[in-house]
Design an enzyme around this catalytic site. Structure first.
Site, short mmCIF file in Angstrom:
data_model
loop_
_atom_site.label_atom_id
_atom_site.label_comp_id
_atom_site.label_asym_id
_atom_site.label_seq_id
_atom_site.Cartn_x
_atom_site.Cartn_y
_atom_site.Cartn_z
N CYS A 290 -1.36 -70.53 -74.00
CA CYS A 290 -2.61 -69.88 -73.56
C CYS A 290 -3.15 -70.46 -72.27
O CYS A 290 -3.92 -69.83 -71.57
CB CYS A 290 -3.70 -70.02 -74.61
SG CYS A 290 -3.19 -69.41 -76.20
N SER B 239 5.77 -70.84 -76.30
CA SER B 239 5.75 -69.51 -76.91
C SER B 239 5.84 -68.48 -75.78
O SER B 239 5.34 -68.71 -74.68
CB SER B 239 4.43 -69.33 -77.65
OG SER B 239 4.12 -67.97 -77.79
#
Lengths: 584, 169
Positions: free
Chosen positions: A309, A329
């Site tokens: 993020c 990710s």
């Protein structure tokens, strides 16, 4: 063997006190309530970092016995020392130091981005400088406006080196150094490269601590005003989790004030067409990320998986650990997920041509500006996010529009892309993304309901934290790091095959996004960051739903648009790729 | 500020091998060794172009900015190619009060070049340096490893003339 600490007796302005060995005059003075002005000095003792370069000389005090002026920030107290902080000699010397600093400083304060938020300006006011007696030679360095995140004006630099302390010691990125010598010294990038040619992560921690406007955010408010004024454009704005617990500080509220409703109201007064919530994207990120994690764990995929993020962190791994690009990710960040959906799902639902939509986000972060401009983030030639403004920039726009923030009536978000849970709220703090992911992964992996949603063991502000969370038959081994220097340690362990984690969360800034480079200036007070963190956990606790997979709008989004987590369409819209970059 | 030459692959591999060997045999902290490595690199390559500085940074696991900061701090290090003869005029206090600035100007005039720039014939680079610790001989000029003391403006023509043919005096 530990030696017994001997106390040292000294006096400050005639007040006698005993202090531990190694105490500076500044620290001793503070103990007896004596104020000494400082400028280059920055003591972030909560994260174990101090900038003590002692080169601005505005903290000079008089050592009575030696009849000498010494810098209070760096000079250590010795037995029998008697210090006068307000002797005429000290006061006049401090004034001279400051006047010399001002003698080659640009005097465009009226239009400077740091006007009324500048430590040099405050000091000039506090020290009654009404005239500069030393008209010195001015510096003439070119402005660096090449990066999307950070503007650099070396003419405003006072050589305090706080930025270097942050970039070298806290973040271990090291893109800045003093170059040359004497009057020619300039804090610059290697070989005077443009910022966008370096390994800068745009975390903005240099900006957070710069006392002047030598380092500041790129000002994107003119672009947003232009979009708002454009008759054909439909302007959609999203706001990040950490913005709602910090923006109110700019309007006199105490740190930790939650002002979501007022921010939405202000954005409407600014004539944004639709206000959506990045927290919706956070819940969506959790679903996609938890799905990816379970898939990697069950099918022998690459572990640990690292959250993705934080765009400064993504820049960091691309430049510093290009051999590890299979660990993050593949999920886009919440900002980019919401941006993508604004120009696809939202456009479809509202029957608006995506070409007419301008997607703006309000972020606590400078790296988000650079993230939005990455090559990966566009569909059909349209950027997912067109403009990113920081918490500070939004505050400036609100002030510019003469909106009285204090008395604004709270308003809810608009209908689409705005539902969110407590799990999304805590995305703005270190440990929050992981806690949110754990709440969902637990139920995904065990099929059972998670009763105790508060993972208090992984909360806090320790630089690196770890825990093992039981998940039915197996357990989830997690690591959390904030500040890139701490991230580096975890990454080195992964590279050397010594990491034993399944999932790692990394945020670049101290405390996570709450301490981001685009937040209201904390001026070295880390309790401000703590108050923001507590506010996010408060917000989480008050929400009726606290697990991302309970977000009904997210469930609906999968039903009508994305099919299922990890589907082909979800991959197309919500996932991304990374590429190796050169370290400079 | 574009087009900086940062391509490491254009550096002479044989010389880099020698530098690598030198680095491999060093003991202790990389940051402390930096100056030694830069000395060695300059001795091998003649000067320290940006790509060589970047190479050193990577070899020692330091940031490019750190290495560039050290290189630009010390006047001994040259980022640009230097002439066959490096003429250094000491600008320490003693030399300065004895007229080193006038000596420097005269040298520049005779060679026909600017400070820190290689002369057109590739023979000379003239620099002003901080105190070299030979104050008793002020004003002092060094040409490569040779030290000339009590240099007067009137001596400059003969002194430089000895090097002008390209063969050292």
């Amino acid at each position: 063997m530990k030696l017994i600490e001997k106390m040292i007796r000294c006096s400050i302005n005639g007040i006698t006190l005993d202090v531990e060995a190694g105490t500076t005059i500044l620290q001793a003075a503070k103990k007896v309530g004596v104020d000494v002005p400082t400028l280059c000095h920055l003591d972030l003792h909560d994260i174990g970092i101090a900038n003590q370069s002692a080169n601005c000389r505005v903290c000079l005090v008089e050592d009575e016995k030696r009849h000498q002026l010494v810098p209070a920030c760096a000079e250590k107290v010795v037995e029998g020392m008697a210090v006068q902080t307000d002797s005429l000699k000290a006061v006049m010397a401090r004034r001279t130091s400051l006047e010399l600093l001002l003698s080659n400083h640009p005097q465009d304060c009226l239009t400077c981005i740091k006007n009324l938020d500048c430590e040099l300006q405050t000091l000039a006011h506090d020290m009654n400088i009404k005239e500069i007696h030393y008209p010195g030679e001015k510096m003439n360095h070119p402005l660096d406006l090449t990066s999307k995140g950070i503007s650099k004006d070396s003419n405003k630099c006072i050589m305090c080196r706080r930025c270097i302390t942050m970039c070298d010691e806290v973040q271990t990125v090291g893109i800045l150094s003093p170059l040359k010598r004497g009057f020619d010294v300039v804090v610059a990038t290697a070989f005077h490269l443009d910022m966008d040619q370096t390994s800068c992560t745009y975390c903005g921690q240099c900006v957070s601590v710069c006392p002047t406007a030598a380092l500041a955010e790129m000002n994107d408010t003119p672009k947003v005003w232009r979009a708002l004024n454009h008759p054909e454009k439909h302007v959609v704005v999203q706001i990040a989790p950490a913005v709602r617990v910090a923006l109110a500080e700019e309007f006199g509220f105490p740190p930790g004030e939650i002002s979501t409703g007022k921010i939405v109201a202000a954005l409407k007064r600014l004539r944004f067409d639709t206000v959506v919530d990045t927290n919706f994207g956070a819940d969506l990120t959790v679903i996609e990320e938890a799905h990816e994690l379970v898939d990697r764990m069950e099918n022998g995929g690459r572990l640990p998986m690292l959250t993705s993020c934080c765009p400064a962190w993504v820049q960091f791994i691309e430049h510093q650990f290009p051999e590890l690009l299979d660990v993050p990710s593949s999920c886009k960040s919440p900002q980019q997920m919401v941006g993508t959906l604004i120009k696809s799902y939202y456009a479809e639902k509202r029957a608006i041509d995506p070409k007419k939509i301008v997607s703006v986000s309000v972020m606590p972060c400078l790296a988000k500006k650079a993230e939005a401009a990455r090559d990966e983030f566009h569909q059909n030639g349209l950027r997912d996010v067109d403009y990113v403004i920081t918490t500070r920039e939004l505050a400036r726009m609100i002030k510019e529009a003469a909106i009285d923030f204090k008395t604004l009536q709270e308003q809810p978000f608009d209908e689409l892309l705005s539902d969110s849970t407590g799990a999304a709220a805590i995305f703005g703090t270190t440990g929050g993304v992981l806690e949110a992911a754990a709440r969902t992964a637990y139920e995904m992996m065990t099929g059972k309901e998670l009763k105790e949603v508060d993972f208090t063991a992984i909360r806090g502000l320790e630089g690196v934290r770890e825990a093992t969370i039981p998940m039915g038959e197996r357990s989830l081994r997690i690591g959390i790091a904030h500040e890139l220097g701490n991230a580096r340690k975890l990454l080195e362990a992964i590279r050397d095959g010594k990491s034993h984690f399944d999932l790692i969360e990394i945020m670049a800034c101290p405390g996570g996004c709450i301490g981001g480079g685009g937040q209201p200036y904390h001026h070295g007070r880390l309790d401000v960051i703590k108050a923001r963190q507590e506010a996010l956990y408060r917000l989480d606790a008050t929400l009726p739903k606290r697990k991302s997979h309970q977000n009904e709008e997210v469930i609906q989004l999968y039903d009508v648009f994305l099919e299922k987590p990890g589907s082909h369409k979800a991959h197309q819209l919500l996932h991304t790729t990374y590429s190796a970059k050169t370290r400079i | 500020m574009k087009n900086k030459i940062l391509d490491i692959s254009s550096l002479d591999r044989a010389l880099l091998d020698q530098l690598d060997t030198y680095i491999k045999n060093l003991e202790g902290d990389n940051e402390e060794n930096l100056i030694h490595v830069l000395h060695r690199a300059q001795a091998l390559f003649g000067h320290l172009p940006h790509n060589l500085q970047l190479y050193v940074a990577r070899a020692l696991n330091l940031s490019g900015a750190k290495v560039n900061g050290v290189v630009t701090f010390y006047s001994f290090f040259n980022e640009e190619p230097t002439g066959k003869y490096v003429v250094s005029v000491c600008m320490g206090t003693a030399c300065f009060v004895k007229g080193a600035d006038k000596v420097l100007q005269k040298i520049l005039d005779i060679i026909g070049t600017k400070k820190n720039e290689m002369s057109a014939d590739g023979l000379f680079t003239v620099k002003d340096v901080r105190c070299i610790g030979a104050c008793g001989l002020a004003p002092v000029v060094t040409i490569n490893d040779k030290v000339y003391g009590k240099v007067q403006v009137n001596d400059v023509e003969t002194l430089i003339g000895r090097y002008k043919g390209g063969q050292s005096a």
